[in-house]
Scaffold this active site. Structure first.
Site, short mmCIF file in Angstrom:
data_model
loop_
_atom_site.label_atom_id
_atom_site.label_comp_id
_atom_site.label_asym_id
_atom_site.label_seq_id
_atom_site.Cartn_x
_atom_site.Cartn_y
_atom_site.Cartn_z
CD GLN A 242 -2.88 -1.33 0.34
OE1 GLN A 242 -3.19 -0.34 -0.33
NE2 GLN A 242 -3.47 -2.51 0.19
CE1 TYR A 274 -7.94 -10.73 -7.96
CE2 TYR A 274 -9.60 -10.87 -6.23
CZ TYR A 274 -9.26 -10.96 -7.56
OH TYR A 274 -10.21 -11.28 -8.49
CD GLU A 298 -0.31 -11.69 -5.12
OE1 GLU A 298 -1.14 -10.97 -4.59
OE2 GLU A 298 0.21 -11.43 -6.23
CG ASP A 351 -6.84 -5.30 -1.37
OD1 ASP A 351 -7.29 -4.44 -2.14
OD2 ASP A 351 -5.84 -5.11 -0.66
CB CYS A 378 -7.94 0.93 -5.04
SG CYS A 378 -7.49 -0.20 -6.35
C1 LIG Z 1 -4.49 -4.30 -4.38
S1 LIG Z 1 -3.23 -5.52 -4.18
C2 LIG Z 1 -3.64 -6.15 -2.59
C3 LIG Z 1 -2.57 -6.89 -1.86
C4 LIG Z 1 -2.80 -7.11 -0.37
N1 LIG Z 1 -4.17 -7.44 -0.04
C5 LIG Z 1 -2.32 -5.92 0.44
O1 LIG Z 1 -3.16 -5.18 0.96
O2 LIG Z 1 -1.11 -5.72 0.56
C6 LIG Z 1 -3.74 -6.72 -5.33
C7 LIG Z 1 -2.89 -7.96 -5.40
O3 LIG Z 1 -3.52 -8.88 -6.30
C8 LIG Z 1 -2.55 -9.52 -7.08
N2 LIG Z 1 -3.28 -9.97 -8.28
C9 LIG Z 1 -3.64 -9.23 -9.37
N3 LIG Z 1 -4.40 -9.98 -10.20
C10 LIG Z 1 -4.54 -11.20 -9.63
C11 LIG Z 1 -5.23 -12.39 -9.99
N4 LIG Z 1 -5.96 -12.47 -11.13
N5 LIG Z 1 -5.16 -13.45 -9.18
C12 LIG Z 1 -4.42 -13.38 -8.02
N6 LIG Z 1 -3.77 -12.28 -7.62
C13 LIG Z 1 -3.82 -11.20 -8.41
C14 LIG Z 1 -1.46 -8.51 -7.28
O4 LIG Z 1 -0.22 -9.15 -7.55
C15 LIG Z 1 -1.48 -7.77 -5.93
O5 LIG Z 1 -0.57 -8.36 -5.03
#
Ligand SMILES: C[S@@+](CC[C@H](N)C(=O)[O-])C[C@H]1O[C@@H](n2cnc3c(N)ncnc32)[C@H](O)[C@@H]1O
Length: 422
Positions: A242, A274, A298, A351, A378
């Site tokens: 973040q 995620y 993830e 998320d 977001c």
């Molecule tokens: C907004 S971040 C949230 C991470 C965590 N919840 C945090 O607050 O630190 C979104 C995460 O989703 C992962 N991501 C994006 N697309 C994805 C997918 N289709 N499947 C799994 N993970 C994914 C990204 O690599 C990233 O780490």
């Protein structure tokens, strides 16, 4: 016929999603940047190819709204030609309280239009770690990406462009990022430069070299640490975290507060989708104790490695590398009777990135029928769309809060809880 470059005088109406405002000209909608509802501006057309709307950039304010202020970042102000205005601070000319009211309006209107629910959601201020009493919305970015132009000069892109603009400061960044940012250096041949100030340790500058086609090469592996609520999280130097210095703790607590304990079952197949390096799974674990069962999912395998380490004190925690769409589809297809029951009694935290979870993931999740979902978003429009999908499956929006994790930009973060009412 109007052409890009033509200058119009416009009366500006309401805010739209994406940090732009709506004006009308000759029966047509014009989306205008760098203005405010109630203003009269001169704006230069940038796009006229659509029948129903055009786009324009404000170049002069004829009648200013009372909430207009001197831009917090000179490089992004209307004193610069739009092509040379730094992107990433598109609300910096608006008083902070008014920015929050506009974000609240966009969230409320999106929820009504796409989610089918009427909610008035105040956007809560989030103090920065360095200056908790700050009222300017600056000094919060712990991570900044500088693009690199053909001459090796680093800087942000201009809004809606891939043109790198010249800057001499980064007021939205924390003091440590500002000091470390190599704005006068040259990085010939590099793709971009990341400046990162983790909560623990020194600020670091990472230079992504380009491959032969100009695409950024991955960084060499290296770990940084972040502290949240007395806990330390390890993550990859260039990995997701973040951005606002107060964001991780705000979301950690907001997720803890959002979960209805009456619906929470520590032995259920709880999920953190995620999940990154496990921040929100840890929030769940810290609230409900060391017997909690939870799986973070993830797609980035390096982040999953860190999640496994960050969550190692919970014996019921697992970190899985998978795309969420595949993972939930496979859960739906597999599983015996008792596993399905454990999924039905689960709490799911999700998320997703800015595009949201989307129909496929929501349909598969709804088929698994977890009791409650805590959706960290977001993007208000993607959230509202997914709330609409979930409501069509019988989930209802129980609570929602919003946080100003991106002051002086149009972005806003929301944490929503949905419950299964079927
Ligand atoms: C907004 S971040 C949230 C991470 C965590 N919840 C945090 O607050 O630190 C979104 C995460 O989703 C992962 N991501 C994006 N697309 C994805 C997918 N289709 N499947 C799994 N993970 C994914 C990204 O690599 C990233 O780490």
């Amino acid at each position: 016929m109007a052409e890009p470059g033509q200058v119009l005088e416009l009366e500006v109406g309401s805010v739209a999603h994406g940090g732009i405002f709506v004006a009308r000209y000759d029966g047509r909608v014009v989306f205008v940047t760098d203005t405010l509802p109630g203003e009269r501006v001169r704006a230069r057309l940038t796009e006229t190819k659509h029948d129903r709307f055009w786009r324009a950039d404000t170049i002069e304010v004829l009648d200013a709204a009372p909430e207009r202020q001197a831009h917090v970042w000179d490089a992004a102000s209307i004193d610069r030609d739009p092509a040379e205005r730094a992107g990433g601070a598109e609300f910096g000319h608006i008083a902070l309280e008014r920015q929050r009211a506009l974000k609240s309006q966009v969230l409320g209107e999106s929820l009504a239009r796409m989610g089918g629910v009427e909610r008035d959601v105040a956007v809560e201020a989030v103090p920065t770690i360095d200056a908790p009493d700050d009222q300017t919305g600056t000094g919060w970015r712990t991570r900044v990406r500088l693009q690199v132009d053909a001459d090796g000069r680093p800087g942000p892109y201009a809004a809606r462009s891939h043109h790198v603009v010249d800057i001499d400061d980064l007021p939205l960044a924390t003091e440590r990022v500002r000091e470390a940012a190599p704005l006068r250096s040259r990085f010939a041949g590099a793709a971009h430069v990341d400046v990162i100030a983790p909560s623990a340790g020194e600020a670091i500058v990472l230079v992504a070299e380009s491959d032969r086609r100009g695409r950024p090469l991955p960084y060499e592996r290296g770990t940084v640490s972040e502290s949240v609520a007395g806990r330390t999280f390890s993550l990859e130097r260039g990995g997701f975290w973040q951005v606002h210095s107060g964001a991780a703790e705000t979301l950690y607590r907001a997720v803890q507060d959002a979960i209805d304990p009456a619906l929470f079952d520590p032995r259920a197949a709880n999920l953190d989708l995620y999940g990154g390096v496990g921040l929100l799974a840890a929030a769940v674990g810290d609230r409900f104790g060391d017997t909690v069962r939870i799986t973070t999912v993830e797609s980035d395998p390096l982040a999953t490695d860190h999640a496994a380490q960050n969550l190692s004190e919970w014996i019921g925690a697992r970190a899985v590398t998978a795309r969420v769409d595949r993972y939930v589809r496979e859960l739906q297809a597999a599983g015996n009777h008792s596993e399905r029951a454990r999924t039905r009694s689960a709490t799911v935290v999700l998320d997703p990135p800015r595009s949201g979870a989307g129909r496929e993931v929501i349909d598969a999740l709804a088929a698994l029928a977890p009791r409650q979902l805590v959706y960290v978003a977001c993007d208000p429009v993607a959230l509202a769309r997914d709330v609409g999908f979930l409501r069509a499956h019988g989930y209802e929006l129980a609570d929602i809060r919003a946080f100003d994790l991106f002051p002086n930009t149009h972005h806003v973060e929301a944490v929503a809880r949905l419950v299964d009412t079927r």
